[in-house]
Write an enzyme that holds these catalytic residues in place. Structure first.
Site, short mmCIF file in Angstrom:
data_model
loop_
_atom_site.label_atom_id
_atom_site.label_comp_id
_atom_site.label_asym_id
_atom_site.label_seq_id
_atom_site.Cartn_x
_atom_site.Cartn_y
_atom_site.Cartn_z
N ASN A 90 -26.78 -11.35 -18.23
CA ASN A 90 -26.21 -11.48 -16.88
C ASN A 90 -26.30 -12.94 -16.42
O ASN A 90 -26.82 -13.78 -17.14
CB ASN A 90 -26.89 -10.52 -15.90
N ASP A 113 -30.23 -3.00 -16.90
CA ASP A 113 -30.47 -1.58 -16.68
C ASP A 113 -30.20 -0.77 -17.94
O ASP A 113 -30.66 0.36 -18.07
CB ASP A 113 -29.57 -1.07 -15.55
N LYS A 170 -25.40 -9.87 -38.77
CA LYS A 170 -24.30 -10.15 -37.84
C LYS A 170 -23.16 -9.14 -38.00
O LYS A 170 -22.72 -8.88 -39.13
CB LYS A 170 -23.80 -11.57 -38.09
N LYS A 216 -33.23 1.18 -1.86
CA LYS A 216 -34.05 0.66 -2.97
C LYS A 216 -35.53 0.60 -2.58
O LYS A 216 -36.40 0.86 -3.39
CB LYS A 216 -33.56 -0.74 -3.39
N LYS A 229 -37.87 2.72 -5.00
CA LYS A 229 -38.78 1.99 -5.89
C LYS A 229 -40.17 1.84 -5.30
O LYS A 229 -41.02 1.16 -5.86
CB LYS A 229 -38.17 0.63 -6.25
N1 CTP Z 1 -35.44 -4.02 -11.64
C1 CTP Z 1 -36.45 -3.71 -12.53
N2 CTP Z 1 -36.17 -3.13 -13.71
C2 CTP Z 1 -34.90 -2.83 -14.04
C3 CTP Z 1 -33.85 -3.13 -13.13
C4 CTP Z 1 -34.16 -3.73 -11.94
O1 CTP Z 1 -37.63 -3.99 -12.23
N3 CTP Z 1 -34.65 -2.24 -15.21
C5 CTP Z 1 -35.80 -4.65 -10.36
C6 CTP Z 1 -35.20 -6.03 -10.16
O2 CTP Z 1 -36.05 -7.04 -10.63
C7 CTP Z 1 -35.06 -6.08 -8.63
C8 CTP Z 1 -34.83 -4.64 -8.24
O3 CTP Z 1 -35.29 -3.87 -9.34
O4 CTP Z 1 -36.25 -6.53 -8.02
C9 CTP Z 1 -33.41 -4.28 -7.91
O5 CTP Z 1 -32.55 -4.55 -8.97
P1 CTP Z 1 -30.96 -4.27 -8.85
O6 CTP Z 1 -30.36 -4.62 -10.16
O7 CTP Z 1 -30.43 -4.93 -7.62
O8 CTP Z 1 -30.92 -2.77 -8.60
P2 CTP Z 1 -30.95 -1.56 -9.56
O9 CTP Z 1 -32.19 -0.81 -9.33
O10 CTP Z 1 -30.71 -2.01 -10.96
O11 CTP Z 1 -29.77 -0.67 -9.03
P3 CTP Z 1 -28.19 -0.86 -9.10
O12 CTP Z 1 -27.87 -1.49 -10.42
O13 CTP Z 1 -27.70 0.50 -8.95
O14 CTP Z 1 -27.85 -1.74 -7.93
#
Ligand code: CTP
Length: 408
Positions: A207, A276, A286, A342, A346
């Protein structure tokens, strides 16, 4: 450093040219800087350079009537928040030890009641000489602070300890001495950057996170006296001095590193953009396009949500948990709703929510504008540099930590 009054004392060494950049750095941080130079410093850099960049008269001559009327050889130290001397030569330090006041720099130090920071620079053998080392000990015992000297290639062509620390590092040491040490005794675990999920030995899913926000947070905690473990995905940024850096690539590695370090943390700030999903299969060699056909499919599986895991597994209310919510909406009400969701899902104490769709903020930008969302309400932090945003987040977290007291 807005409002800070700093005296920059310049000693007579070749590194004096670097104090020009230090002056610029201090002015950029908002300080009002007065420059005092020794006679020998003037052989290396012209006073006009310092005068132009500081916007203030430069103090070079104790016995110049005009200068004494403008600045006053004692008044230069009056009201100073801090004196920083760069470069502090061996000779200049010896004169400070003797309590001499025979030039604008030593007289300012002798009359000072504020902290004094020395950035030594000299030949390696001069630095190692017992006389210099004893002088350093004496000045440190009197409460003066030191930054450097660093190791490296010296102007005298020797290699060793004696290089003036980089101007940015000296400016950071100044900022640290002038900052409230509200994180002293606290350990903050910070994640930064994006993760890379391998497809084969040369390709990955990633990303656009650069790590700027997480690194700014790490720098800000160190400045405020705290200890930092920084778990970082691949980043081109240099880790701030004084942080313990743990470099990782994938979400799984980040999860392991954070779980290993969480025990000692008073607070965990998850600034990383963690993947995610990751590919179910990682090819060991490769991938070849002729073997994949025209529309290959990548099958993904969920990674562990690290923040959610930390929230679910924490015992009592330690460590404090701060998450980020990177969203693509410019509607503040919608952003707030997503952040609240969130926060609950979380089980964290604070969510830093921001809109990453605007080009002037968020990913890869030097600026951001955020909402700090907790169960008690929310606070808007207007568009500002990531360093300023980091301090706003830490102000908020500091209040929570103070309310909780020390961790048992
Ligand atoms: N985060 C995490 N582990 C993951 C994904 C996200 O600890 N596998 C944490 C990120 O570091 C951030 C928070 O969760 O502090 C929110 O991440 P974000 O990507 O905005 O949200 P998601 O929970 O991934 O939800 P969505 O993709 O549906 O927005």
């Amino acid at each position: 450093m807005a409002g800070a009054k700093i005296v920059l004392g310049v000693g007579g060494g070749i590194a004096a040219y670097k104090s020009v950049e230090l002056l610029r750095g201090l002015v950029k941080l908002g300080a009002e800087v007065r420059v005092a130079m020794t006679q020998s410093a003037r052989h290396f850099v012209g006073e006009l350079t310092f005068q132009t960049l500081s916007g203030q008269p430069v103090f070079t001559d104790m016995f110049d009537n005009q200068q004494d009327a403008d600045i006053g050889h004692i008044r230069v130290a009056d009201g100073a928040s801090l004196i920083v001397i760069a470069p502090a030569t061996a000779n200049l330090m010896a004169r400070l030890v003797a309590g001499m006041a025979n030039d604008p720099v030593t007289s300012a130090v002798l009359a000072a009641t504020c902290p004094v920071l020395l950035a030594p620079a000299m030949n390696v053998n001069m630095w190692n000489n017992e006389a210099t080392q004893r002088n350093v000990e004496t000045l440190a015992a009197r409460g003066m602070y030191f930054v450097g000297p660093d190791q490296g290639f010296l102007a005298c062509k020797w290699i060793g300890q004696g290089r003036l620390s980089e101007p940015a590092e000296i400016a950071e040491a100044v900022a640290q001495l002038l900052s409230a040490q509200d994180y002293a005794g606290r350990h903050v675990l910070i994640s930064a950057g994006g993760t890379e999920e391998a497809l084969d030995p040369v390709r990955f899913l990633g990303n656009r996170s650069t790590g700027k926000m997480g690194y700014a947070l790490a720098r800000a905690v160190v400045r405020r006296g705290g200890r930092v473990t920084l778990v970082s995905g691949p980043s081109t940024l240099e880790a701030p001095k004084g942080v313990q850096l743990v470099s990782v690539r994938s979400a799984a590695q980040m999860c392991d590193a954070i779980v290993n370090a969480r025990q000692k943390a008073d607070a965990i700030i998850m600034a990383a953009a963690v993947a995610d999903f990751r590919p179910v299969q990682v090819a060991t060699s490769k991938l070849k396009k002729h073997e994949l056909g025209n529309s290959p499919t990548i099958v993904l599986e969920r990674t562990v949500d690290i923040l959610a895991k930390l929230g679910a597994e924490r015992e009592g209310s330690w460590p404090l948990l701060v998450g980020f919510a990177a969203e693509t909406t410019s509607d503040p009400t919608a952003l707030l709703a997503l952040a609240r969701k969130k926060l609950l899902a979380k089980k964290c104490d604070l969510i830093v929510a921001n809109d990453v769709s605007a080009s002037d903020r968020g990913f890869a930008s030097d600026q951001n504008a955020v909402q700090l969302v907790s169960s008690e309400g929310h606070e808007d932090v207007a568009l500002a540099s990531k360093d300023e945003i980091a301090h706003a987040i830490l102000d908020r977290l500091s209040r929570e930590l103070q309310a909780k007291g020390p961790r048992a």
